[in-house]
Write an enzyme that holds these catalytic residues in place. Structure first.
Site, PDB file in Angstrom:
ATOM      1  N   ARG A  48       0.275  14.381  13.277  1.00  0.00           N
ATOM      2  CA  ARG A  48       0.869  14.173  12.184  1.00  0.00           C
ATOM      3  C   ARG A  48       0.626  15.483  11.268  1.00  0.00           C
ATOM      4  NH1 ARG A  48      -1.303   8.428   9.886  1.00  0.00           N
ATOM      5  NH2 ARG A  48       0.505   8.713   8.718  1.00  0.00           N
ATOM      6  N   ARG A  94      -8.779  -0.587   4.620  1.00  0.00           N
ATOM      7  CA  ARG A  94      -7.762   0.323   3.960  1.00  0.00           C
ATOM      8  C   ARG A  94      -6.431  -0.145   3.597  1.00  0.00           C
ATOM      9  NH1 ARG A  94      -6.197   4.660   7.614  1.00  0.00           N
ATOM     10  NH2 ARG A  94      -4.905   4.951   6.091  1.00  0.00           N
ATOM     11  N   ASP A 116       4.290   0.685  11.999  1.00  0.00           N
ATOM     12  CA  ASP A 116       3.132  -0.121  11.766  1.00  0.00           C
ATOM     13  C   ASP A 116       3.218  -1.439  11.831  1.00  0.00           C
ATOM     14  OD1 ASP A 116       2.471   2.195  10.423  1.00  0.00           O
ATOM     15  OD2 ASP A 116       3.093   1.637   8.440  1.00  0.00           O
ATOM     16  N   LYS A 135       0.929  -1.160   0.059  1.00  0.00           N
ATOM     17  CA  LYS A 135       0.063  -0.035  -0.057  1.00  0.00           C
ATOM     18  C   LYS A 135       0.730   1.239  -0.064  1.00  0.00           C
ATOM     19  CE  LYS A 135      -1.797   1.541   4.013  1.00  0.00           C
ATOM     20  NZ  LYS A 135      -1.596   3.203   3.902  1.00  0.00           N
ATOM     21  N   CYS A 138      -5.404  12.641  13.128  1.00  0.00           N
ATOM     22  CA  CYS A 138      -5.786  11.576  12.944  1.00  0.00           C
ATOM     23  C   CYS A 138      -5.906  10.643  14.264  1.00  0.00           C
ATOM     24  CB  CYS A 138      -5.142  10.817  11.832  1.00  0.00           C
ATOM     25  SG  CYS A 138      -3.642   9.880  12.229  1.00  0.00           S
TER      26      CYS A 138
HETATM   27  C1  UD1 Z   1       4.056   7.062   6.576  1.00  0.00           C
HETATM   28  C2  UD1 Z   1       3.288   5.994   6.544  1.00  0.00           C
HETATM   29  C3  UD1 Z   1       2.769   5.317   7.626  1.00  0.00           C
HETATM   30  C4  UD1 Z   1       3.871   5.049   8.598  1.00  0.00           C
HETATM   31  C5  UD1 Z   1       4.746   6.284   8.910  1.00  0.00           C
HETATM   32  C6  UD1 Z   1       6.012   5.788   9.796  1.00  0.00           C
HETATM   33  C7  UD1 Z   1       2.650   6.173   3.985  1.00  0.00           C
HETATM   34  C8  UD1 Z   1       1.584   6.418   3.147  1.00  0.00           C
HETATM   35  N1  UD1 Z   1       2.278   5.793   5.432  1.00  0.00           N
HETATM   36  O1  UD1 Z   1       3.331   8.012   7.174  1.00  0.00           O
HETATM   37  O2  UD1 Z   1       2.099   4.121   7.430  1.00  0.00           O
HETATM   38  O3  UD1 Z   1       3.400   4.778   9.909  1.00  0.00           O
HETATM   39  O4  UD1 Z   1       5.132   6.749   7.766  1.00  0.00           O
HETATM   40  O5  UD1 Z   1       6.734   4.839   9.350  1.00  0.00           O
HETATM   41  O6  UD1 Z   1       3.802   5.867   3.709  1.00  0.00           O
HETATM   42  N2  UD1 Z   1       5.939  14.879  10.996  1.00  0.00           N
HETATM   43  C9  UD1 Z   1       6.251  16.092  11.108  1.00  0.00           C
HETATM   44  N3  UD1 Z   1       6.015  16.941  10.260  1.00  0.00           N
HETATM   45  C10 UD1 Z   1       5.907  16.808   8.899  1.00  0.00           C
HETATM   46  C11 UD1 Z   1       5.835  15.342   8.479  1.00  0.00           C
HETATM   47  C12 UD1 Z   1       6.009  14.259   9.596  1.00  0.00           C
HETATM   48  O7  UD1 Z   1       6.477  16.613  12.395  1.00  0.00           O
HETATM   49  O8  UD1 Z   1       5.867  17.589   7.847  1.00  0.00           O
HETATM   50  C13 UD1 Z   1       6.326  13.896  12.194  1.00  0.00           C
HETATM   51  C14 UD1 Z   1       4.931  12.922  12.370  1.00  0.00           C
HETATM   52  O9  UD1 Z   1       4.007  13.687  12.798  1.00  0.00           O
HETATM   53  C15 UD1 Z   1       5.574  11.606  12.705  1.00  0.00           C
HETATM   54  C16 UD1 Z   1       6.969  11.707  11.953  1.00  0.00           C
HETATM   55  O10 UD1 Z   1       7.198  12.883  11.563  1.00  0.00           O
HETATM   56  O11 UD1 Z   1       5.674  11.800  14.342  1.00  0.00           O
HETATM   57  C17 UD1 Z   1       7.152  10.580  11.123  1.00  0.00           C
HETATM   58  O12 UD1 Z   1       5.908  10.665  10.273  1.00  0.00           O
HETATM   59  P1  UD1 Z   1       6.215  10.447   8.549  1.00  0.00           P
HETATM   60  O13 UD1 Z   1       7.168   9.449   8.566  1.00  0.00           O
HETATM   61  O14 UD1 Z   1       5.986  11.544   7.822  1.00  0.00           O
HETATM   62  O15 UD1 Z   1       4.792   9.697   8.530  1.00  0.00           O
HETATM   63  P2  UD1 Z   1       3.891   9.478   7.247  1.00  0.00           P
HETATM   64  O16 UD1 Z   1       4.575   9.801   6.024  1.00  0.00           O
HETATM   65  O17 UD1 Z   1       2.517  10.331   7.317  1.00  0.00           O
END
Ligand code: UD1
Length: 421
Positions: free
Chosen positions: A122, A400, A308, A22, A117
């Protein structure tokens, strides 16, 4: 609303074929917006999030053809509606992945700001900060990220992410593929899904090196061609079925996987007492009928233990022999499954971002509520190991991210059925 009814307590035994990932399929589908020719993607899992991404691409004006084997052909040459609406983004946060490609190819994008969420706040501030540094004008207004690039093309830039972000790295890598000049991404995510996206972009003509390391370099090109690409296997789905084998004291083989991507989990399964054998594209876990031993885990970006898989290992530890700790370092509110597991008899004490677990010999079936995708997987696993019947409600979360979950578990000998209410 559908629910799953599980009569637990049976050791699972058999083979399961793992679907496409996914978290690789979603960015790759978003990246088709960058291509000037038709793109065909195969090994796309049939999941709710994937159909949401198709709907989103369709709304933007892309033309999609999907065959019965889920080969998805995308023609993004007629994109004319540069808006990702709230109705779609609220059901799938990964919709943010269209921001970088839309801005890079069409110079404009309005994307609904994803809300909070179930697992934490996030934010997407790091995506926005990087795109601004590359020359985009971005304001957040009426709940939407309104981005445009007045100079035409985005500008390559050296960027350092404050935190390792998976979709942030992907969004900027896609934007940089069509930017003017070189972009260097430091403190980039090293997840295999980032590498899969990079390989797809490279196949379309992008110039990218270093994906899978902390530093990714992208030399922007003027256009990207089409082509075809097969999505990598889902390492979280594979890990979930292997955990099912471990906590039911069974023997499970996952096929069509990349064992290298599973190493952090495989080490933990061995620590739990499992015998692991593997080949080029399969892994077998065998408990030889024994109860798993408790294993402590601490989540962190790849190649460390994935967040995950945290809920699934919590379920494993709930029935394991001994005491363990589970520390969640990525998301601040990812323990929603704990209360539900406690209702099944699990002995878990929470202290900040750490859960202390004392394994019990047997859990007992109960009605439980799924709160997010991976939490649901944890509850299903607990149900498979519990005595009596477990009803997992709100399983739209599971749909999902897991393809035909009850069918795959049934093939392993589980007593699991879906009931619509
Ligand atoms: C992706 C995965 C999700 C997985 C996560 C961590 C997808 C579609 N989803 O989510 O399944 O659980 O990686 O491996 O690939 N953060 C910030 N600011 C930002 C972006 C992130 O503070 O602009 C923080 C988030 O709140 C979190 C951390 O960084 O604490 C990591 O998040 P991130 O790697 O961005 O997760 P996703 O990409 O949303």
């Amino acid at each position: 609303m559908d629910k799953l009814i599980i009569a637990g307590g049976k050791p699972l035994k058999g083979e399961v074929i793992i679907s496409g990932a996914k978290n690789a399929a979603l960015p790759i589908m978003a990246a088709t917006l960058l291509a000037s020719d038709n793109v065909t993607i195969s090994n796309v899992p049939h999941l709710k999030d994937v159909t949401t991404m198709m709907e989103l691409l369709g709304q933007l004006g892309a033309q999609l053809v999907v065959d019965e084997k889920m080969n998805v052909q995308v023609d993004a040459n007629h994109v004319n509606e540069l808006v990702a609406p709230y109705e779609l983004v609220k059901t799938m946060r990964a919709s943010i992945l269209v921001l970088g490609p839309m801005l890079a190819r069409f110079g404009k994008a309005d994307v609904s700001l994803p809300g909070g969420c179930a697992i934490g706040t996030r934010p997407v501030d790091l995506h926005l900060k990087a795109l601004k540094a590359m020359g985009a004008d971005i304001v957040v207004k009426n709940g939407y990220i309104k981005a445009q690039c007045k100079r035409g093309r985005l500008l390559g830039k050296t960027l350092v992410f404050d935190t390792v972000t998976v979709t942030g790295t992907e969004n900027i890598m896609m934007a940089a593929a069509l930017a003017e000049g070189k972009t260097i991404l430091k403190n980039a995510a090293r997840e295999p899904e980032v590498v899969d996206l990079a390989n797809f972009l490279i196949q379309m003509g992008a110039k990218i090196t270093g994906a899978g390391t902390h530093t990714i370099e992208i030399d922007g090109v003027e256009s990207l061609a089409g082509g075809s690409y097969s999505v990598m296997p889902d390492r979280i789905e594979a890990g979930t079925y292997l955990t099912a084998g471990a906590l039911t004291r069974g023997q499970v083989t996952v096929k069509q996987v990349k064992p290298d991507n599973l190493l952090s989990m495989l080490c933990k399964f061995e620590e739990a007492g499992a015998a692991i054998t593997l080949g080029e594209d399969w892994v077998t876990l065998d408990m030889h009928g024994a109860r798993p031993e408790a294993v402590s885990i601490s989540t962190a970006p790849y190649p460390a233990f994935p967040t995950d898989m945290q809920a699934q290992f919590m379920a494993l530890n709930a029935v394991a022999d001994g005491a363990s700790s589970v520390t969640e370092n990525i998301f601040e509110n990812r323990f929603m499954h704990v209360q539900e597991l406690q209702r099944m008899g699990a002995q878990i004490r929470l202290n900040g971002n750490t859960a202390m677990i004392t394994g019990v010999e047997r859990l007992t079936g109960a009605p439980v509520m799924a709160t997010d995708l991976r939490a649901s997987a944890g509850l299903i696993l607990a149900g498979l190991a519990a005595d009596g019947e477990t009803h997992v409600e709100r399983i739209y979360h599971v749909d999902r991210g897991y393809e035909r979950i009850e069918e795959k578990f049934s093939m392993l000998g589980a007593d699991i059925k879906r009931r619509s209410e």
